[in-house]
Every structure is written in C-alpha cells, then in structure tokens.
Design a protein around this motif. Structure first.
Motif, PDB file in Angstrom:
ATOM      1  N   GLY A 120      76.544  33.131  44.412  1.00 13.51           N
ATOM      2  CA  GLY A 120      76.001  33.051  43.220  1.00 13.51           C
ATOM      3  C   GLY A 120      75.346  34.652  43.244  1.00 13.51           C
ATOM      4  N   ALA A 121      74.833  35.044  42.248  1.00 12.92           N
ATOM      5  CA  ALA A 121      74.184  36.545  42.092  1.00 12.92           C
ATOM      6  C   ALA A 121      73.066  36.304  40.819  1.00 12.92           C
ATOM      7  CB  ALA A 121      75.129  37.472  41.712  1.00 12.92           C
ATOM      8  N   PRO A 122      72.053  36.849  40.991  1.00 14.95           N
ATOM      9  CA  PRO A 122      70.975  37.110  39.593  1.00 14.95           C
ATOM     10  C   PRO A 122      71.665  37.882  38.785  1.00 14.95           C
ATOM     11  CG  PRO A 122      70.317  38.216  41.628  1.00 14.95           C
ATOM     12  CD  PRO A 122      71.406  37.577  42.183  1.00 14.95           C
ATOM     13  N   VAL A 123      71.413  37.836  37.628  1.00 14.67           N
ATOM     14  CA  VAL A 123      71.756  38.503  36.514  1.00 14.67           C
ATOM     15  C   VAL A 123      70.425  39.224  36.073  1.00 14.67           C
ATOM     16  CG1 VAL A 123      72.742  38.589  33.972  1.00 14.67           C
ATOM     17  CG2 VAL A 123      73.455  36.800  35.703  1.00 14.67           C
ATOM     18  N   PRO A 138      65.156  39.816  36.537  1.00 14.28           N
ATOM     19  CA  PRO A 138      66.041  38.843  36.403  1.00 14.28           C
ATOM     20  C   PRO A 138      66.048  38.300  34.877  1.00 14.28           C
ATOM     21  CG  PRO A 138      64.143  38.053  37.343  1.00 14.28           C
ATOM     22  CD  PRO A 138      63.846  39.406  37.412  1.00 14.28           C
ATOM     23  N   LEU A 139      67.129  38.016  34.455  1.00 13.88           N
ATOM     24  CA  LEU A 139      67.535  37.512  33.022  1.00 13.88           C
ATOM     25  C   LEU A 139      68.125  35.831  33.510  1.00 13.88           C
ATOM     26  CD1 LEU A 139      69.196  40.382  31.276  1.00 13.88           C
ATOM     27  CD2 LEU A 139      66.612  39.878  31.324  1.00 13.88           C
ATOM     28  N   GLY A 140      68.612  35.745  34.509  1.00  7.79           N
ATOM     29  CA  GLY A 140      69.449  34.578  34.726  1.00  7.79           C
ATOM     30  C   GLY A 140      70.168  34.555  35.992  1.00  7.79           C
ATOM     31  N   ILE A 141      70.871  33.716  36.236  1.00 10.15           N
ATOM     32  CA  ILE A 141      71.755  33.520  37.193  1.00 10.15           C
ATOM     33  C   ILE A 141      73.001  33.275  37.186  1.00 10.15           C
ATOM     34  CG2 ILE A 141      71.069  31.099  38.017  1.00 10.15           C
ATOM     35  CD1 ILE A 141      70.400  32.748  41.080  1.00 10.15           C
ATOM     36  N   VAL A 153      66.474  30.764  34.916  1.00 10.81           N
ATOM     37  CA  VAL A 153      66.325  31.364  36.233  1.00 10.81           C
ATOM     38  C   VAL A 153      65.029  30.930  36.873  1.00 10.81           C
ATOM     39  CG1 VAL A 153      65.580  33.572  35.547  1.00 10.81           C
ATOM     40  CG2 VAL A 153      66.823  33.317  37.759  1.00 10.81           C
ATOM     41  N   LEU A 154      65.112  30.550  38.086  1.00 14.99           N
ATOM     42  CA  LEU A 154      63.902  30.233  38.969  1.00 14.99           C
ATOM     43  C   LEU A 154      63.570  31.378  39.770  1.00 14.99           C
ATOM     44  CD1 LEU A 154      64.764  26.432  39.695  1.00 14.99           C
ATOM     45  CD2 LEU A 154      63.222  27.006  38.095  1.00 14.99           C
ATOM     46  N   THR A 155      62.475  31.805  40.078  1.00 15.98           N
ATOM     47  CA  THR A 155      62.373  33.015  40.809  1.00 15.98           C
ATOM     48  C   THR A 155      60.970  32.768  41.658  1.00 15.98           C
ATOM     49  OG1 THR A 155      60.521  34.025  39.391  1.00 15.98           O
ATOM     50  CG2 THR A 155      62.942  34.663  39.319  1.00 15.98           C
ATOM     51  N   LEU A 156      60.838  33.329  43.004  1.00 12.02           N
ATOM     52  CA  LEU A 156      59.755  33.139  43.857  1.00 12.02           C
ATOM     53  C   LEU A 156      58.919  34.400  44.108  1.00 12.02           C
ATOM     54  CD1 LEU A 156      61.766  30.941  46.408  1.00 12.02           C
ATOM     55  CD2 LEU A 156      59.518  30.408  45.456  1.00 12.02           C
ATOM     56  N   PRO A 157      57.583  34.469  43.862  1.00 11.88           N
ATOM     57  CA  PRO A 157      57.120  35.825  44.137  1.00 11.88           C
ATOM     58  C   PRO A 157      57.325  36.035  45.755  1.00 11.88           C
ATOM     59  CG  PRO A 157      55.391  34.135  43.931  1.00 11.88           C
ATOM     60  CD  PRO A 157      56.815  33.617  43.668  1.00 11.88           C
TER      61      PRO A 157
END
Length: 229
Positions: A127-130, A137-140, A166-170
């Motif tokens: 998988g890769a972030p978009v 990030p715009l999506g995954i 897309v779920l992100t973490l700081p």
C-alpha cells in the motif's frame, strides 16, 4: 554552513527520512530528519544550515543516509498524574516516530493504475499514501484497490481507485494510539504526518508487532521490507 561553537566531537547520527513520490510526469524525493531540538520532522534543506549540523555523513552502502548532529533534545518532564492514576505504559510513552518506516513510497492521484501496479510489484509494497505536490496526504492506495480495479482494465488512474478516507497519525502520537487506530479501523497501515501536514513516515501492523516482540526480549532482524504487506 555556519561554524559551530560546540566542542569538537562526534554527534548523533540522524537517519534521513525520504518520501519518494511517483507521479504521471516524474518521480521526486523529499527528505527530512527528526530534529532533536525541535522534536519534529524537519526538511533536510532546513536542517543542514543549522549550527548543530555537522553535515551529511553518508555511508556508500547505506540508504538513505544520515546527518551528524550535535544538538540535544529538551529534557522531558514526566506527565502529571493524579493520585491513584496508573503509570503510563511504555506504549503510551513511546512516540510512533520511533517505530515507523522512514523510507516511504507514495503515489500521486494522476499516476496510471498500470504504473501503480508495476511500482507495487517492483518495490514489494502492499500500500502507499496518495499525496499532493507538497507531500500532504489525499488518500491511500492498497493492493486490494488494485485487485478490485482488475488487472486487465485499460486506462484509469490512482484517483479512480484510492480510498479518500485516509487515516493519519501525528508524529508524536504514542504507539498505543497507533495500535488502537489500526485495530479499530481494520487497516494495515497509516501515514504519519509532521506538523506541516506532510507525510514523514508510515506505520504498519508489522512495525507494531516487531516493537512489541522487542520489548519482550525477542531478537528481531534490524531491517524489514518497506511498507510491509
């Protein structure tokens, strides 16, 4: 580079984090390091002129390299606890930046799906972030998305198949929060973002399992596949 006033001596080696962005027109790389003074991911171009920086200390056999730094991080105060509160666990005290994959392969929304499939196979990723041009990030995109699109489907771009939720973490989020997010959402990976919102790493279920095994005294390999499946 400015002259340093620190006494002579070798500083710490900061691992260079790279975000490799594959787009329809070109592939570009953004580099950053985790600054010990500012406790955040900092673009490499901003790091090298710093008074604490001793320049890039690249090992010809290493990828992506290191920056030698004499800087010291601020002393961390123990979090305040109310009487009777349990002590924070190691997973609560360890930031996700300590376990995340620091060499990230990302794609842009305009990348043709056929090129995305070839990239996943060539680099062995699941998988890769978009991301946009700034690395935000715009999506995954996952292997499942590519399989759903169908190997024989002509045309199409990453934008047609990527997940936009897309779920992100700081970067300072604790490992416990990363584990809770991945488990609750039933996903295998989440991009890690710096203060400016740019992707600076990616954390996978395997990263968390590896860290947990190491805390229990298990000997684990020093390296692992990027963005593991």
């Amino acid at each position: 580079m400015p002259q340093t006033t620190h006494p002579a001596g070798r500083g710490r080696d900061l691992s260079v984090m790279t975000l490799e962005i594959a787009g329809a027109a070109s592939t570009r790389t953004l580099s950053a390091v985790l600054c010990p003074r500012e406790q955040r991911a900092k673009p490499l171009d901003d790091c090298l002129p710093c008074v604490d920086s001793q320049g890039e200390a690249r090992d010809p056999g290493a990828r992506p390299g290191f920056v030698e730094c004499l800087g010291e991080g601020p002393a961390r105060a123990a979090p305040a606890r109310e009487p009777g509160d349990p002590e924070a666990s190691l997973a609560d005290r360890t930031p996700v930046q300590a376990v995340m994959t620091r060499v990230v392969i990302a794609v842009q929304a305009d990348l043709p799906l056929e090129r995305a499939r070839a990239l996943f196979l060539e680099r062995g990723i699941g998988g890769a972030p978009v991301v946009d041009d700034a690395g935000k990030p715009l999506g995954i995109l996952s292997k499942t998305d590519l399989l759903r699109a169908g190997a024989g489907r002509p045309g199409g771009t990453v934008a047609d198949e990527m997940s936009r939720n897309v779920l992100t973490l700081p970067e300072q989020a604790p490992i416990s929060e990363a584990a809770a997010l991945l488990a609750a959402e039933g996903v295998h990976r989440a991009p890690v973002v710096g203060r400016e919102g740019r992707v600076v790493g990616i954390v996978t279920v395997l990263d968390l399992l590896r860290w947990l095994a190491q805390q229990d005294g298990q000997l684990m390999p020093s390296g692992h596949s990027l963005q593991a499946r």
